[in-house]
Write an enzyme that holds these catalytic residues in place. Structure first.
Site: not given
Ligand code: NAD
Length: 373
Positions: A121, A126, A129, A132, A229
């Site tokens: 990430r 991005q 990914d 995403s 994460y």
């Molecule tokens: P994910 O699919 O791993 O999880 C979904 C969401 O569930 C996350 O926000 C996580 O914090 C939440 N979660 C986990 N346990 C929980 C609990 N017990 N109660 C409530 N919520 C809970 O997450 P994701 O969609 O892959 O994204 C995570 C982060 O990564 C975000 O901030 C996103 O913007 C970032 N991201 C960055 C990049 C990049 O920079 N290349 C790419 C994708 C995502």
């Protein structure tokens, strides 16, 4: 280089790892592209459209014969790759923590497995990914499916026969899927609230016009943590979260859960006792159902009814939007390989940061750090 794309074999998989657009772009880089006949049909891409883009379309064996790179959505069975060049790269989803047998089979077959779900990430990755790109569509589809199952409307409607109340929707887990779920539910006219363990999401929730519901008395995840994460939360946090959720979900009509923890089963966020407090006719969509589920009793591809509440969730949500999901996944593949293209060598050369993160097998061995020990 010869780049090959096979028809996906997993049950319910409707996506395809290339589109005519990416075929043209790969050919533009000097490659030959082969596609198995019928590979794009579920995604509304005909063999003719692939052929017009310049691909050779044929049977599976001819497609993989002498391939240097195989692109997939879900990694093909290694037996289907006999005939590919020795050491050929296979870029796809491998589900590496669960499907260790497949990873070992790839190593034994001398293939180089590149797990797209291990893409780091970082800003420059991005556009590569797949988690995403696919989560975004999943968040959208979850809300549509919940709205479709719900026996009432989402928006407030003032009619001559009286007023229809707006639905109250609650999104649990505000990553990529959750943000899109909030935006979609808002567009449909629901009153939306959302929660997460990462406090960084509070501002994002509010900027989408939804209400942030957070555990305040126990520390959550302050910063973005490793790669953004979430991790497993403390028992104290879980208890505070359960209390907060119990109070809140009793008033909700729609709940969308999206919480995932990489490499582990999804955390259970809603218990049967909590479902019992919800109003009959409410709908819960469990986006984590294929990873064990955020909701007690949810089952992939089934509508489970408990205490008058319908609980739904797909085994493969992006596969419910095959055309767009394929288009984005295929672009992720192209963005990934083209970013590393060495024009003189006529092939991609991965760097350490991304190469080491996604490479599972090489020269007959499992080489990924996350899979050691
Ligand atoms: P994910 O699919 O791993 O999880 C979904 C969401 O569930 C996350 O926000 C996580 O914090 C939440 N979660 C986990 N346990 C929980 C609990 N017990 N109660 C409530 N919520 C809970 O997450 P994701 O969609 O892959 O994204 C995570 C982060 O990564 C975000 O901030 C996103 O913007 C970032 N991201 C960055 C990049 C990049 O920079 N290349 C790419 C994708 C995502």
């Amino acid at each position: 280089m010869k780049i090959a794309v096979l028809k996906e074999q997993a049950a319910g998989e409707t996506r395809v790892a290339a589109t005519p657009e990416t075929v043209k772009k790969f050919i533009g880089l000097g490659n030959e592209v082969a596609i198995e006949s019928g590979a794009g049909l579920h995604a509304s891409i005909t063999d003719e459209a692939f052929a017009e883009a310049g691909a050779s379309v044929g049977k599976a064996a001819a497609t993989v014969k002498d391939a240097d790179i195989v692109l997939g959505i879900q990694a093909p069975d290694e037996k289907a790759l006999k005939g590919a060049k020795s050491g050929a790269w296979v870029a796809a989803l491998f589900d590496p923590f669960s499907d260790t047998a497949r990873v070992e089979a790839y190593a034994a077959a001398g293939l180089e497995a590149l797990a797209m779900e291990f893409m780091p990430r970082i800003t420059r990755a991005q556009s590569m990914d797949v988690l995403s790109s696919q989560s975004n569509l999943s968040g959208y589809k979850a809300v549509l499916a919940a709205a479709d199952t719900y026996g009432r409307a989402f928006p407030m409607m003032m009619t001559a026969a009286g007023t229809v109340q707006a639905a109250k929707a609650f999104v649990m887990g505000v990553g990529v899927a959750g943000l899109q779920a909030i935006a979609t539910a808002r567009r449909l006219g629901a009153q939306v609230s959302a929660t997460d363990v990462r406090s960084a999401t509070k501002e994002q929730i509010e900027s989408l016009g939804a209400k942030a519901i957070f555990v305040e008395d126990v520390a959550g995840i302050e910063g973005e943590g490793s790669g953004g994460y979430a991790t497993e939360m403390s028992d104290e946090y879980k208890a505070a979260q359960a209390k907060l959720v119990s109070e809140h979900i009793a008033k909700q009509d729609i709940v969308i859960t999206t919480a995932l923890i990489p490499g582990r089963a999804a955390p259970v966020l809603i218990t049967d006792a909590q479902i019992a407090t919800m109003k009959p006719g409410s709908v819960i969509f469990d986006l984590a159902v294929a990873q064990g589920g955020n909701v007690e009793g949810s089952k992939p591809d089934e509508t489970v009814e408990k205490h008058g509440v319908k609980i739904i969730g797909y085994a493969n949500t992006p596969a419910q939007l095959p055309a767009d999901a394929s288009a984005l996944f295929a672009r992720n593949h192209f963005n990934f390989l083209s970013a590393f293209w060495d024009k003189e060598a006529g092939k991609p050369e991965l760097d350490e940061e991304i190469g080491d993160a996604i490479r599972l097998t090489q020269s007959g061995k499992v080489v990924n750090e996350r899979l050691q020990g």
